[in-house]
Design an enzyme around this catalytic site. Structure first.
Site, PDB file in Angstrom:
ATOM      1  N   LYS A  17       0.847  -1.195   0.000  1.00  0.00           N
ATOM      2  CA  LYS A  17       0.000   0.000   0.000  1.00  0.00           C
ATOM      3  C   LYS A  17       0.884   1.246   0.000  1.00  0.00           C
ATOM      4  O   LYS A  17       1.930   1.279   0.660  1.00  0.00           O
ATOM      5  CB  LYS A  17      -0.898  -0.038   1.237  1.00  0.00           C
ATOM      6  N   SER A  36      -9.401   1.883   3.275  1.00  0.00           N
ATOM      7  CA  SER A  36      -8.526   2.663   2.406  1.00  0.00           C
ATOM      8  C   SER A  36      -7.514   1.801   1.660  1.00  0.00           C
ATOM      9  O   SER A  36      -6.823   2.293   0.766  1.00  0.00           O
ATOM     10  CB  SER A  36      -7.777   3.714   3.226  1.00  0.00           C
ATOM     11  N   SER A  87     -10.062  -0.674   7.274  1.00  0.00           N
ATOM     12  CA  SER A  87      -9.387  -0.416   6.007  1.00  0.00           C
ATOM     13  C   SER A  87      -8.574  -1.574   5.451  1.00  0.00           C
ATOM     14  O   SER A  87      -8.058  -1.479   4.347  1.00  0.00           O
ATOM     15  CB  SER A  87      -8.491   0.824   6.126  1.00  0.00           C
TER      16      SER A  87
END
Length: 540
Positions: A129, A209, A233
């Protein structure tokens, strides 16, 4: 009775993985993915070249092939890079690949030939990420404010991945600033990476996210990915993209070098298409894996005795959450029936204190974000603190191209400091009530875990409206710092729904073991078809 170690669990899961039989043939994979234009043909072609199905192969199977010389990390890495090149323009999950990926793979091939492998992830392509620091790649949190020079050092978890021989394949898109910028954000959008699409239905949202990590795994753009979570997330993108996501107990994975929201809740964690790969990645992230572990590096596929952990005698509390809709509730009813058929006892529960947790969590996070983002920005080139970051966004129109707001930034700037007695009382109450909500429920009903729906069907992505992501199932474990694990449970039409499992503090090993048994029983995964739209209106 002594708790099982993660190494023991991994050994059992590896054995079960290798005894489960051959993965589906490339032809079967193509048939499952029909209807997606040219993408299924690519999937079949890449699988045919390798001799196995990228969608379903596990890390133990890959390591067995690399050990016997029928596969190289270079070939595997090349296959994933080609898939990114061909598929990512459709889903926008991987804004950046690592130009050194093939060199990393070649070094792994040398180690395999010499019998000097470093552990279960040696030669395995991993996506990170884009809020996880990498010294040789930009780390942006999706923001143009950090899009210049890379950080000076790797995040601690990246060091562990590199030391384990993993191939850092690239960065995944995320909801900008991990969805802690605007009051009405759109998950999966960032000024750096644009909008990530859900591979199952392209006009639907991937959830945030860790949106890019979930979407990339659904599209088989890497073997595993790293996500981060403050509340939901990791698990929501896993559920909404039909993959597995593990939010570890707080503190088991270092947050050093990860763009923060709150040190009281943040954790990085593994995401994969199956529980065994998730557990193996967690063993590296948490420092449990050891180089040359024979349990993690089998020599011959299908020759190791063992079985997947079972459900007989397990007690699971089902938290239904009817607010997520009747279709999701029907998935949970089918899930409970299958778990009971496998020998588990399933009882309905409602963890207490949820309204109070919802009331307190956000104000506490505002204070913590101001403290922690100021400390992080001081280590990077660009805005030096939250006040300068707010001014940067006001001055850059590209930061306003999907949604203009940065209300959460502004409220965090004005929030009481974390030295304030009122804030400290708030966080103490949050910690107490969140832990009691899980501990008391499990003790009262003598449970091994609590299960709930991870997510509703993916809503339609809409910058003007923002998200519809009031999903309360992730909150108790997230606020308590307890582990949670999302496993595919089923579908509402074309859209995946996960089942979220949560347990007590530091019970990650037990939760992964239970998750493997649930995964085996539900057998709910299926490949995405990259449909442009779908008839079901899941945008409620």
């Amino acid at each position: 009775m002594r708790k099982p170690s993660l190494a023991t669990l991994v050994a059992a899961l590896v054995a079960g993985s290798l005894c489960a039989g051959a993965p589906r043939t490339p032809a079967a994979a193509a048939e499952a993915a029909d209807g997606g234009g040219g993408i299924p043909l690519l999937a079949a072609a890449s699988s045919a070249e390798l001799g196995f199905d990228l969608d379903t192969v596990t890390i133990p199977e890959l390591q067995a092939r690399m050990a016997n010389g029928s596969l190289t990390s270079s070939a595997l890495t090349t296959a994933y890079l080609r898939r990114i090149q061909a598929i990512d323009p459709t889903i926008h999950a991987v804004p950046r690949t690592d130009p050194t990926a093939l060199r990393q793979a070649a070094a792994s091939d040398v180690r395999h030939r010499r019998g000097q492998t470093r552990g279960p992830l040696d030669g395995v392509p991993v996506l990170l990420k884009d809020n996880v620091n990498t010294r040789d790649l930009p780390t942006t949190a999706g923001s143009l404010a950090l899009a210049g020079s890379p950080p000076d050092t790797d995040a601690a978890l990246v060091t562990r991945l590199r030391d384990a021989g993993a191939v850092i394949l690239g960065k995944t898109n995320l909801s900008e600033w991990a969805n802690f910028r605007a009051a009405k954000p759109t998950s999966g959008w960032s000024a750096v990476g644009g909008q990530t699409n859900n591979p199952y239905v392209l006009d639907r949202n991937p959830c945030g996210s860790s949106a890019g990590s979930g979407a990339a795994l659904a599209a088989s753009l890497a073997q595993v990915a790293i996500g981060t979570e403050t509340d939901g997330s990791i698990v929501c993108p896993a559920g909404m993209n039909g993959v597995v996501g593990h939010k570890p107990s707080l503190g088991l994975v270092s947050q050093s070098g990860v763009v923060p929201i709150s040190a009281e809740q943040d954790t990085a964690g593994p995401m994969a298409r199956n529980v065994i790969d998730t557990a193996l990645t967690f063993s590296v992230l948490s420092g449990t894996a050891r180089p040359g572990d024979p349990a993690a590096l089998p020599k011959t596929p299908g020759k190791t005795p063992g079985k997947t952990p079972g459900l007989r005698g397990k007690r699971i509390g089902l938290w239904r959450l009817p607010s997520l809709g009747p279709e999701v509730d029907a998935v949970m009813t089918r899930t409970a029936k299958r778990l009971r058929t496998a020998g588990a006892e399933v009882v309905e529960v409602t963890p207490p204190y949820q309204d109070r947790l919802a009331e307190l969590e956000f104000p506490a996070l505002l204070s913590e974000f101001h403290r922690d983002i100021d400390a992080y920005l001081a280590t990077r080139e660009g805005p030096r603190d939250l006040a300068e970051l707010i001014e940067f966004n006001r001055a850059h129109p590209a930061e306003q191209s999907c949604f203009a707001g940065q209300e959460l930034f502004e409220r965090a700037l004005a929030a009481p400091p974390t030295t304030d007695p009122e804030y400290r009382a708030m966080r103490a109450e949050l910690k107490d009530l969140s832990r009691r909500s899980i501990d008391e429920t499990m003790a009262t009903h003598h449970l091994d875990a609590i299960a709930s729906p991870t997510n509703p069907p993916a809503w339609t992505t809409d910058c003007a409206r923002g998200d519809n992501d009031v999903i309360p199932s992730s909150t108790p474990a997230a606020v308590a710092g307890y582990p949670s694990l999302s496993v595919p449970a089923g579908f509402v039409d074309e859209l995946p729904v996960g089942v979220l499992l949560m347990a007590g503090d530091q019970e990650d090993t037990e939760l992964l073991s239970l998750g493997a048994a649930v995964e085996h029983r539900l057998h709910a995964w299926r490949a995405p078809r990259y449909l442009p739209s779908a008839g079901t209106d899941a945008s409620r």
